[in-house]
Design an enzyme around this catalytic site. Structure first.
Site: not given
Length: 579
Positions: A75-76, A205
């Site tokens: 899902k990344a 990030d």
């Protein structure tokens, strides 16, 4: 058997530099030439290179879901895979979504800039791939998971439901001790400061998932954060806890934004819990009020520190050190970017805390470095008499006491390769086990070309002038090899191999040894693998691979290859050549 691939039978160029570059390409990549400037020191990491998509597919089992190591799995937005190259090196491959970087030249240039960085505190970027719509980055693989996993996921995810829950215990988990948390903060600060000095101040990030642990348990900063997720994409893709206020306001990322994100990592280390977005302001306000009521650290009270600290530490931390870290977190989380510390300030504030690791590690075994060489040897249990010994030694010599990261992290370090293989070794095997290049050289000179018999069947038409020129080149190479003129030997043997008419495993073995003498273990490994392709059961090919692998610090693989070579040699002695 071994590590042979038929694709390795391609021609090698004549010039030494081109030969080394082509060797690396055939091993799965080719050397990348940055726009300007010399190649940087590698600090043990391979040179930055271009990989083919087919090689990365092979390394990752066609990007199998079983190889995914991203925290968010499939899902990344950008998935990271674990893989292993033909030369047995483990890698991490970040696969971007299609067309995240439409311009392949721009992607290559961005990756090349990051690829020039080399530091022991980074999980270094070693390559990239542009093939069609595919954009991939290749980095050193760190086998011991992320800081997030060690802090939050052993065995249950630690989430603070409210500010009051900072002192609550949610389930059982393996705790990272306080000294190791200080080491993580310091090492990551060093990594950021290095990137800043190399004009790569923007780290996108930064969070606990970007902090990785290598095979020794030492924390490293992932190189993937030094590139955005796309050409025009967002720089912050995780939760808002890590997003600087200026980015939320205007979408701009500055070097000061990285300091803010570092402050949130300090909060993770202090609290041991993942901070939900809804509590970012509450926690920041708490820190601000606790620390900066009068802009002095003496406003902190023990009760406030206990409220913030990870309860799983069970009070086993220095309040004085925690106060420094809380203060640094508060400074890093300042709303105004100009009021945040620099990367040099981070290192300067955290460095003194590392000197206090010697006396606070409970019942851990102590490791002493008396001569300053960095080679640590385990002493007997010194805890009971450590103070008396320390006081005496400090008057007579310089003493540094440190505990390896894998001990503090409570993980098992990978076993070293056995000192001797399972089978008895011949003189060649003994020389290879010691990586004694001089002894190997003497043996190869003595062997001459007796093992090449039967590897070439030439027709009368093939005895041309070109053939005579090739044999003359080999003869010059032999003289240079005998006289230990290894650069000339490489040039002459390369000319012989480039002719393509004759294939000699002995020439390949000799050029492999020349490359080892010239500090080119990658090229040496390639030649040894090619020799195996020509003569699959030839012990010398496996022996030379073992030496090259040892020079590449792949000691377990080197020992396996050495044992395999001894097996083929034993088989030859029992039944004759190749039987």
């Amino acid at each position: 058997m071994g590590c042979c691939e038929s694709s390795l039978l391609e021609e090698a160029p004549h010039e030494e530099k081109e030969q080394q570059q082509t060797a690396q390409k055939k091993l799965s990549h080719q050397k990348f030439s940055p726009p300007s400037g010399p190649d940087p020191p590698t600090n043990g990491a391979p040179f930055f290179s271009e990989f083919s998509l087919s090689d990365l597919k092979a390394a990752t089992n066609n990007f199998s879901s079983d190889n995914i190591v991203s925290e968010s799995g499939e899902k990344a937005p950008n998935i990271v895979y674990k893989g292993r190259l033909q030369n047995r090196q483990w890698i991490a491959v970040k696969k971007f979504t299609k067309m995240a970087w439409p311009d392949p030249k721009q992607f290559a240039e961005e990756a090349g800039g990051v690829g020039k960085l080399r530091h022991k505190r980074l999980a270094n970027l070693i390559g990239y791939c542009c093939d069609g719509d595919e954009r991939l980055l290749v980095a050193e693989f760190m086998p011991n998971d992320t800081l997030a996993k060690h802090l939050f996921h052993f065995p249950t995810v630690q989430v603070a439901a409210s500010l009051d829950d900072f002192s609550d215990s949610i389930g059982e988990k393996q705790t990272i001790e306080w000294a190791m948390r200080l080491r993580v903060a310091f090492y990551i600060a060093e990594a950021l400061d290095y990137c800043h000095t190399e004009d790569h101040s923007l780290y996108h990030d930064l969070n606990a998932y970007r902090v990785l642990f290598d095979e020794d348990g030492d924390p490293r900063l992932s190189c993937f954060g030094l590139m955005k997720n796309s050409r025009d994409g967002k720089s912050f893709s995780t939760n808002l806890a890590y997003t600087p206020p200026e980015y939320l306001k205007n979408g701009r990322v500055t070097p000061e934004s990285v300091i803010y994100s570092f402050g949130t990592v300090l909060l993770d280390l202090l609290s041991g819990k993942h901070i939900p977005p809804s509590h970012v302001n509450t926690i920041a306000d708490f820190i601000f009020l606790a620390v900066h009521g009068s802009r002095h650290l003496d406003m902190i009270r023990g009760k406030n520190i206990i409220l913030l600290m990870d309860s799983h530490l069970e009070g086993k931390f220095s309040t004085e050190e925690a106060t420094v870290v809380v203060g640094l977190a508060s400074q890093s989380l300042q709303y105004e970017p100009r009021e945040r510390p620099s990367t040099k300030d981070l290192v300067a504030m955290l460095a003194p805390l590392q000197t206090k690791l010697d006396m606070q590690l409970g019942n851990a075994k102590y490791y002493i470095d008396i001569d300053g060489s960095g080679n640590l040897c385990a002493n007997a249990e010194l805890l009971d008499c450590m103070t008396e010994i320390y006081d005496w030694i400090s008057e007579h010599m310089t003493l540094s006491i440190s505990v390896p990261s894998h001990v503090m992290l409570q993980i098992s370090k990978h076993d070293e390769a056995p000192s001797t293989p399972l089978r008895p070794l011949s003189p060649m095997g003994e020389a290879c086990s010691r990586t004694d290049l001089t002894a190997i050289h003497q043996i190869l000179v003595t062997m001459h070309y007796r093992d090449d018999e039967g590897t070439n069947e030439l027709s009368f038409q093939e005895w041309t002038q070109q053939m005579r020129d090739m044999l003359e080149a080999r003869k010059r190479g032999d003289f240079a090899f005998r006289d230990k003129d290894f650069k000339t030997a490489i040039d002459c043997y390369s000319q012989f191999i480039d002719g393509g008419t004759m294939v000699s495993p002995t020439v390949l073995a000799r050029r492999s040894l020349c490359s080892l003498f010239s500090d080119q273990p990658d090229a040496a490994l390639l030649d040894a693998m090619q020799a195996q392709c020509v003569y699959p059961d030839w012990p010398i090919a496996f022996y030379m691979q073992s030496v090259a692998l040892a020079k590449l610090n792949m000691h377990k693989d080197a020992a396996d290859m050495l044992n395999e070579a001894a097996g083929f040699e034993e088989k030859r002695q029992r039944g004759g050549k190749g039987s």
